[in-house]
Design a protein around this motif. Structure first.
Motif, PDB file in Angstrom:
ATOM      1  N   GLU A   1       0.640  -1.111  -0.116  1.00  0.00           N
ATOM      2  CA  GLU A   1      -0.102   0.047   0.017  1.00  0.00           C
ATOM      3  C   GLU A   1       0.848   1.154   0.105  1.00  0.00           C
ATOM      4  O   GLU A   1       0.681   2.095  -0.600  1.00  0.00           O
TER       5      GLU A   1
ATOM      6  N   GLU B   1     -10.090  -9.463   8.153  1.00  0.00           N
ATOM      7  CA  GLU B   1      -9.179  -8.233   7.350  1.00  0.00           C
ATOM      8  C   GLU B   1      -8.356  -8.848   6.587  1.00  0.00           C
ATOM      9  O   GLU B   1      -7.591  -9.623   6.863  1.00  0.00           O
TER      10      GLU B   1
ATOM     11  N   TYR C   1      -5.941  -4.030   4.078  1.00  0.00           N
ATOM     12  CA  TYR C   1      -6.646  -3.277   4.847  1.00  0.00           C
ATOM     13  C   TYR C   1      -5.758  -2.603   6.005  1.00  0.00           C
ATOM     14  O   TYR C   1      -5.769  -1.572   6.310  1.00  0.00           O
ATOM     15  N   THR C   2      -4.858  -3.304   6.599  1.00  0.00           N
ATOM     16  CA  THR C   2      -3.732  -2.976   7.578  1.00  0.00           C
ATOM     17  C   THR C   2      -2.933  -1.928   7.052  1.00  0.00           C
ATOM     18  O   THR C   2      -2.550  -0.723   7.416  1.00  0.00           O
TER      19      THR C   2
ATOM     20  N   ARG D   1      -3.715   0.207   4.273  1.00  0.00           N
ATOM     21  CA  ARG D   1      -4.380   1.368   3.992  1.00  0.00           C
ATOM     22  C   ARG D   1      -4.452   1.988   5.302  1.00  0.00           C
ATOM     23  O   ARG D   1      -4.769   3.249   5.123  1.00  0.00           O
TER      24      ARG D   1
ATOM     25  N   THR E   1      -7.361  -0.813  13.272  1.00  0.00           N
ATOM     26  CA  THR E   1      -7.937  -0.358  11.598  1.00  0.00           C
ATOM     27  C   THR E   1      -9.113  -0.153  11.394  1.00  0.00           C
ATOM     28  O   THR E   1      -9.596   0.786  10.918  1.00  0.00           O
ATOM     29  N   ARG E   2     -10.238  -1.091  12.156  1.00  0.00           N
ATOM     30  CA  ARG E   2     -11.223  -0.472  12.060  1.00  0.00           C
ATOM     31  C   ARG E   2     -11.864   0.688  12.515  1.00  0.00           C
ATOM     32  O   ARG E   2     -12.849   1.368  12.203  1.00  0.00           O
TER      33      ARG E   2
ATOM     34  N   ALA F   1     -10.496   3.279   9.668  1.00  0.00           N
ATOM     35  CA  ALA F   1     -11.325   3.424   8.551  1.00  0.00           C
ATOM     36  C   ALA F   1     -12.454   4.473   8.288  1.00  0.00           C
ATOM     37  O   ALA F   1     -12.496   5.109   7.194  1.00  0.00           O
TER      38      ALA F   1
ATOM     39  N   THR G   1     -11.341   1.681   2.623  1.00  0.00           N
ATOM     40  CA  THR G   1     -11.983   0.272   2.667  1.00  0.00           C
ATOM     41  C   THR G   1     -11.069  -0.752   2.342  1.00  0.00           C
ATOM     42  O   THR G   1      -9.999  -0.801   2.050  1.00  0.00           O
ATOM     43  N   ASP G   2     -11.705  -2.193   2.676  1.00  0.00           N
ATOM     44  CA  ASP G   2     -10.894  -3.306   2.575  1.00  0.00           C
ATOM     45  C   ASP G   2     -10.665  -3.582   0.947  1.00  0.00           C
ATOM     46  O   ASP G   2     -11.424  -2.626   0.104  1.00  0.00           O
TER      47      ASP G   2
ATOM     48  N   MET H   1     -15.997  -2.534   4.947  1.00  0.00           N
ATOM     49  CA  MET H   1     -15.308  -1.832   5.737  1.00  0.00           C
ATOM     50  C   MET H   1     -15.520  -2.750   7.159  1.00  0.00           C
ATOM     51  O   MET H   1     -16.345  -2.786   7.984  1.00  0.00           O
TER      52      MET H   1
END
Length: 306
Positions: free
Chosen positions: A26, A240, A244-245, A247, A268-269, A272, A278-279, A284
């Motif tokens: 990312e 996840e 996602y982590t 991002r 992470t949540r 977001a 988003t993942d 999400m």
């Protein structure tokens, strides 16, 4: 996507697989030059025996739009870390914008999670602390002077859980809490020099090892849920991807007001909805469909969210 980190330099330790790989990719997608370190290369595997390599991660970083540089480093070896940071200092004219301490290396040493700590093998338990905490301190100690000299930087500790909860047993909980305290220490000692320290906690991470253990891939990861109707662990549907982590870390790295998180441990949540990422499947995790729909057994199959 815009190259928001073009011209910036990142070091992700423990980038061979899992969250480390997702974070490196990312950051690369945003245009960063990313040094990807670990012990497993195409020529030599680490004692864990996993097939993923740092070269593969570096190639993914470059393919995403950044510049991936693979460097084999054992971060318990002070001289190897010193040489790594000297190389970055020389190659990048003293620039290092982001350090991500992602090394864990604990799984093979943890034993039975149902046992109290005094029934665990002591040398193996201590090895978890060496792998998951000493590596972070050694690396930050060498990196800090570069960031202090430029009076800017972000140091991210990858952890698990919340500061106020006990997680499984001492030899798992202590290293995870220790790196949370490292973020606090960075805020106090590096904060006055313009550097931010944050601990980021993913949810249930679909690492390569986790997917392999469930007999699925990232492409069909929900199949395990539908294949086990008598068990159906709902948390798996809220899991996840490593990206996602990544991002979450990218959002912090591109936030001009990132110091608001200084010294904190964040999920992470939780990040977001603040940053709007988003993942990889557009969801999400931890919000929306991963709330009541899961608990009420009403979540459609994967293809409905493709």
């Amino acid at each position: 996507m815009p190259k928001r980190l073009e011209g910036q330099v990142a070091l992700v330790i423990g980038a061979t697989r899992g969250a480390g790989r997702g974070i490196a990719v990312e950051l690369g997608a945003a245009g960063a030059t990313v040094y990807c370190t670990g012990r497993t290369t195409s020529r030599q595997r680490s004692p864990f025996g996993r097939p993923e390599t740092i070269e593969e991660t570096a190639e993914l970083v470059t393919a995403a739009g950044g510049t991936g540089i693979a460097v084999q480093v054992d971060h318990l070896d002070v001289e190897q870390v010193r040489d790594l940071v000297h190389r970055i200092d020389t190659d990048q004219d003293g620039r290092l914008d982001v350090l991500v301490n992602d090394i864990w290396g604990g799984d093979p040493y943890l034993g039975d999670f149902r046992l109290p700590f005094w029934e665990h093998d002591l040398p193996r338990g201590l090895q978890v602390l060496h792998n998951a905490v000493d590596t972070h301190i050694i690396t930050s100690w060498h990196v800090a002077p570069l960031m202090v000299k430029r009076r800017r930087g972000l140091v991210v500790e990858i952890t698990d859980g919340r500061p106020d909860e006990f997680h499984d047993h001492l030899f798992y909980d202590l290293p995870k809490k220790s790196v949370m305290r490292l973020a606090v220490a960075y805020a106090e000692e590096l904060g006055p020099h313009g550097i931010t320290g944050v601990a980021v906690s993913p949810g249930w991470l679909r690492s390569e090892a986790m997917l392999e253990g469930m007999g699925v891939t990232e492409e069909n990861w929900q199949d395990w849920y539908w294949r086990e109707p008598e068990h159906r662990p709902p948390d798996w549907l809220g899991s996840e991807s490593p990206r996602y982590t990544g991002r979450a870390v990218l959002a912090l790295a591109t936030d001009p007001d990132v110091s608001r998180w200084n010294g904190r441990t964040v999920y992470t949540r939780d990040l977001a909805p603040v940053y709007g990422f988003t993942d990889v499947n557009g969801t999400m995790p931890g919000h929306g469909i991963y709330g009541g729909d899961v608990l009420n057994d009403q979540l459609p199959r994967q293809e409905d969210y493709s």
